[in-house]
Design an enzyme around this catalytic site. Sequence first.
Site, PDB file in Angstrom:
ATOM      1  N   HIS A  89      10.087  47.524  76.204  1.00 31.53           N
ATOM      2  CA  HIS A  89      10.318  48.855  75.621  1.00 31.53           C
ATOM      3  C   HIS A  89      11.759  49.316  75.771  1.00 31.53           C
ATOM      4  O   HIS A  89      12.145  50.317  75.187  1.00 31.53           O
ATOM      5  CB  HIS A  89       9.378  49.881  76.282  1.00 31.53           C
ATOM      6  N   ASP A 147      19.438  52.966  74.427  1.00 26.16           N
ATOM      7  CA  ASP A 147      18.003  53.277  74.472  1.00 26.16           C
ATOM      8  C   ASP A 147      17.243  52.212  73.703  1.00 26.16           C
ATOM      9  O   ASP A 147      17.747  51.714  72.688  1.00 26.16           O
ATOM     10  CB  ASP A 147      17.768  54.647  73.796  1.00 26.16           C
TER      11      ASP A 147
HETATM   12  O1  F6P Z   1      11.070  53.766  78.287  1.00 29.34           O
HETATM   13  C1  F6P Z   1      10.622  52.926  79.291  1.00 29.34           C
HETATM   14  C2  F6P Z   1       9.610  53.594  80.188  1.00 29.34           C
HETATM   15  O2  F6P Z   1       9.236  52.740  81.225  1.00 29.34           O
HETATM   16  C3  F6P Z   1       8.375  54.030  79.421  1.00 29.34           C
HETATM   17  O3  F6P Z   1       7.466  53.012  79.277  1.00 29.34           O
HETATM   18  C4  F6P Z   1       7.914  55.178  80.250  1.00 29.34           C
HETATM   19  O4  F6P Z   1       7.153  56.064  79.511  1.00 29.34           O
HETATM   20  C5  F6P Z   1       9.194  55.828  80.685  1.00 29.34           C
HETATM   21  O5  F6P Z   1      10.142  54.786  80.755  1.00 29.34           O
HETATM   22  C6  F6P Z   1       9.039  56.610  81.968  1.00 29.34           C
HETATM   23  O6  F6P Z   1       9.200  55.798  83.066  1.00 29.34           O
HETATM   24  P1  F6P Z   1       8.449  55.933  84.444  1.00 29.34           P
HETATM   25  O7  F6P Z   1       7.139  55.241  84.292  1.00 29.34           O
HETATM   26  O8  F6P Z   1       9.345  55.262  85.418  1.00 29.34           O
HETATM   27  O9  F6P Z   1       8.280  57.392  84.735  1.00 29.34           O
END
Ligand code: F6P
Length: 471
Positions: A153, A361
């Site tokens: 992602h 990003d």
């Molecule tokens: O964008 C990557 C990501 O890991 C997403 O999958 C997730 O929603 C976001 O960052 C938030 O991250 P965390 O799980 O560390 O709060």
Amino acid sequence: MSRIVIVSNRTPGKGPAAGGLAVALRKVLSNHEGFWFGWSGKLTETPSSKPHFEDIDGLKVAQIDLTADDHRAYYAGFSNSILWPSFHLRLDLATIEGYWYEGYRRVNQQFAKALMPLLKPDDVVWVHDYHLIPLASELRRLGAKNRIGFYLHIPFPTADALYAIPHHGDLMRDLSRYDLIGMQANRDVAAFTDFAEHQAPSTFATASTETIDFSKTEVTAFPIGSDPEAFTRLSTSPAAKKMIHRMRRALTDQRLILGVDRLDYSKGLPQRIEAYEKLLANNQRFRRNVHLLQVAPPSRDSIKEYQETSDTLDAMAGRVMGRFAEPDWAPLTYVKRAYGQPSLAGLYRLARVGLVTPLRDGMNLVAHEYVGAQDPEDPGVLVLSRFAGAAEIFPEALLVNPFDTDETAEALRMALDMPLEERKQRWQALWAAATKHNVDDWALSFLKRLSPGIEDQAQVDKDTIYMASVA
Ligand code: F6P
């Protein structure tokens, strides 16, 4: 019929989802046999090796607990203090502690050990994100012959940044154990291919230098999207209207510039505030008739670099207030908390400018959500970083280099001055792209490529309320 098994660090919670990932995949499983597997969110001293199943709003979720030490090394340590900054090309913000890798590996082994007994031979396994790169290797070590796919992602790093990651050779070998790797953007596939084709010797004397064989792994871009139509509906929901009403009262005739981001250094928030400061400094006429609202829910706040970003923003917001505010006018509002999707949709719809300027990003779903929430008769303007994956989808946005705050200030001026006809034309093109790259097709196209036998039974119910969130 193959079942679909989704694996991610976080599993979807009850109520509003934890992140964009949770939102997108919940829909697939609500229409297809299978289950979701991941960390329970709980830390215990002696976690059981057996996952516990829970029904979460009709979704079958299998979860395991972790020890606090393992979680720290795996999540705050290797995943978010080494992989996250390196993949976002912020090596200056990486902290390297050797033992974190052991914790990262151990947690991936725990995931594999707990998941393996639940798998049927023809299950299709879809693993998500950088926390779980080694999972296919660990499952294969335990005998899994299933089709296993991986979706990243976040952006894939350039070769130099990759070489700076301890054990990068092992991680790349782990990636070669997947049948399919999905990336957000073509630039990510190009970076991966660059590594695969010119693998340089490891910097570590102890690591193996033998070439990694990627011949059995397909690597393709599958740009994720949102559900723009659901966002249109949300933006006229009662909660959205309430928010719009509140904001109109507060703003009177000021035009709103809106940013919505997790409080993360990759989002370019200090540069954004600096660009806004330049807009006000260079264009006296905007003072008193524009307002910047930055919504920034705190994130990963046990990590020093995140605390520092938060402190920097506090200071910058204070500086802009001190420089431009008047007793009866505030140039900006900076809100460090999360809002529900309907309220956010109302804010998106009201905002004349959606300011989405991450330094780097994977995709950035806020850009998609902003487009979805616009009023076709009076749409706002998307100012978008060219370093977000979304820039490949939305060339009709005002694309900016977020490091160049003069350029972003000028794009803000153009957005605020843009005539209605041009706003409509640009928005129509953005809307067409957002609907073409919707989240349902994203999930289906990945799954079909991973396992061509998978049928359209995963076609999602279009009436499902979409609850995207800040990824
Ligand atoms: O964008 C990557 C990501 O890991 C997403 O999958 C997730 O929603 C976001 O960052 C938030 O991250 P965390 O799980 O560390 O709060």
